[in-house]
Design an enzyme around this catalytic site. Structure first.
Site, PDB file in Angstrom:
ATOM      1  N   MET A 157      -4.285 -17.408 -17.892  1.00 24.43           N
ATOM      2  CA  MET A 157      -5.543 -18.043 -18.209  1.00 24.43           C
ATOM      3  C   MET A 157      -6.101 -17.496 -19.589  1.00 24.43           C
ATOM      4  O   MET A 157      -6.436 -16.276 -19.637  1.00 24.43           O
ATOM      5  CB  MET A 157      -6.337 -17.762 -17.128  1.00 24.43           C
ATOM      6  CG  MET A 157      -5.937 -18.590 -15.783  1.00 24.43           C
ATOM      7  SD  MET A 157      -7.124 -17.956 -14.291  1.00 24.43           S
ATOM      8  CE  MET A 157      -6.267 -16.294 -14.043  1.00 24.43           C
ATOM      9  N   LYS A 172       6.424 -23.578 -17.308  1.00 27.05           N
ATOM     10  CA  LYS A 172       5.139 -24.082 -16.620  1.00 27.05           C
ATOM     11  C   LYS A 172       4.838 -25.425 -16.993  1.00 27.05           C
ATOM     12  O   LYS A 172       4.717 -25.574 -18.584  1.00 27.05           O
ATOM     13  CB  LYS A 172       4.038 -23.034 -16.518  1.00 27.05           C
ATOM     14  CG  LYS A 172       2.892 -23.484 -15.820  1.00 27.05           C
ATOM     15  CD  LYS A 172       1.722 -22.316 -15.928  1.00 27.05           C
ATOM     16  CE  LYS A 172       0.559 -22.882 -15.026  1.00 27.05           C
ATOM     17  NZ  LYS A 172      -0.239 -23.811 -15.460  1.00 27.05           N
ATOM     18  N   CYS A 216      -0.295 -26.897 -21.207  1.00 31.92           N
ATOM     19  CA  CYS A 216      -1.833 -26.769 -21.963  1.00 31.92           C
ATOM     20  C   CYS A 216      -2.111 -28.281 -22.694  1.00 31.92           C
ATOM     21  O   CYS A 216      -1.451 -28.434 -23.534  1.00 31.92           O
ATOM     22  CB  CYS A 216      -1.666 -25.607 -22.916  1.00 31.92           C
ATOM     23  SG  CYS A 216      -3.572 -25.497 -23.444  1.00 31.92           S
ATOM     24  N   GLY A 236      -2.381 -25.623  -9.035  1.00 32.45           N
ATOM     25  CA  GLY A 236      -3.633 -26.359  -9.169  1.00 32.45           C
ATOM     26  C   GLY A 236      -4.317 -26.554  -7.854  1.00 32.45           C
ATOM     27  O   GLY A 236      -3.770 -27.185  -7.035  1.00 32.45           O
TER      28      GLY A 236
END
Length: 335
Positions: free
Chosen positions: A18, A140, A100, A213
């Site tokens: 994060m 990811k 992202c 998520g």
């Protein structure tokens, strides 16, 4: 430090990378709550490491293991060089960000925009694998971007990238909209499609697939683990770490040791805080990650207020944290 088997086991529950949040102070704090959960760094861009020489971005505390570093980039040679740097520093896994959606990331041709170019991701992962010296390299990703059909693009993406030697993926169960939504909106507005990710796991039984998520509790994580190999939790682990992380070793990993209480975790931070302050780190840089420790409990508001108002002041130290902790009842009577 960890064998592939160890890191795969740790990936049953992980805390997401994060930006601006999962720095080394945050990870140290989280590690005091859980021995087994896999922790991720913030995304570090390969150009910053290879061209910018910003190797300090790879600094971490040895207590953080098992810990994975997330890289951003799209140039295979640059990512290979960055991977080598990460391996030399002892990280347990190197992960590539293909999720992202920020404008800055798109302009660098990495992040979620790479969902459009699975062969390039495969080339990147092949180069990273060659540089990894046996350390796991992982991806990811999202289920797709913009007008892509996830039912079509995600299987193709996984097949293509897995052929480059990748066996572990974390799938954020939302599309990313590269036009029209901000990065913050992309974390909430595109609908979650858990059933799709579950179907993908059934279609790829030999891959280790984690789901990410909108997952906020250990009960939700357990339900996904009936289908998936792993679960990644992001904002809930940051904003309410005690609820997510204090019981995870027992619930997910079968550890029989008694978990620490939230009070014990805060007190265990004192030596770390003292050591960091001695190096010139400001208290706020550490305690900003601790504000949610007592979310939902009596005294939580006083705890947050004392730390928020006092930690930026010159000379603030452990005494401030201890004073804030004293305002939180240690034993909350059952209702």
């Amino acid at each position: 430090m960890n064998t592939n088997k160890d890191i795969t086991r740790a990936a049953r529950l992980s805390v997401a990378p994060m930006m601006d949040w999962s720095d080394r102070h945050c990870r140290y704090f989280h590690r005091l709550m859980t021995r087994h959960t896999l922790l991720y760094t913030e995304m570090v861009t390969a150009p910053a490491l290879v061209r910018g020489g910003a190797v300090h971005l790879l600094d971490y505390n040895s207590e953080e293991h098992p810990v994975a570093v997330q890289l951003g980039g799209s140039d295979p040679k640059e990512l290979a060089a960055a991977t080598k740097m990460c391996v030399e520093r002892g990280y347990d896994e190197v992960n590539l960000n293909v999720g992202c959606p920020s404008d800055r990331v798109q302009s660098g041709t990495f992040g979620a925009v790479l969902m459009r170019d699975a062969p390039l991701v495969a080339a990147c992962m092949s180069a990273m694998n060659d540089a990894a010296q046996g350390i796991d390299v992982t991806v990811k990703c999202r289920i797709g971007v913009d007008e892509q059909s996830p039912d079509e693009v995600l299987p193709f993406f996984l097949e293509t990238v897995a052929a480059a030697g990748v066996s572990r993926f974390t799938i954020h169960a939302r599309k990313a909209w590269l036009q029209g939504l901000s990065p913050k909106e992309n974390r909430d507005i595109p609908p979650l499609d858990y059933p799709l990710v579950h179907r993908i796991k059934a279609a790829f039984p030999t891959l280790h697939l984690s789901i990410n998520g909108g997952i906020t509790t250990l009960d939700e994580a357990q339900a996904h683990l009936d289908v998936m190999d792993g679960v990644m939790i992001g904002r809930a682990a940051y904003h309410d770490p005690a609820s997510v992380l204090l019981g995870v070793d027992q619930a997910i990993f079968g550890d029989i040791a008694r978990p620490r209480s939230a009070h014990e975790v805060v007190e265990a931070m004192y030596p770390y805080i003292e050591a960091q302050l001695a190096k010139g780190v400001r208290l706020h840089s550490i305690t900003r990650h601790m504000l949610g420790t007592f979310t939902g409990r009596p005294g939580a508001r006083k705890w947050r207020r004392i730390l928020s108002e006092g930690a930026t002041r010159d000379g603030a130290g452990v005494a401030l944290v201890a004073g804030a902790l004293s305002r939180v009842p240690e034993h909350v009577p059952a209702s």
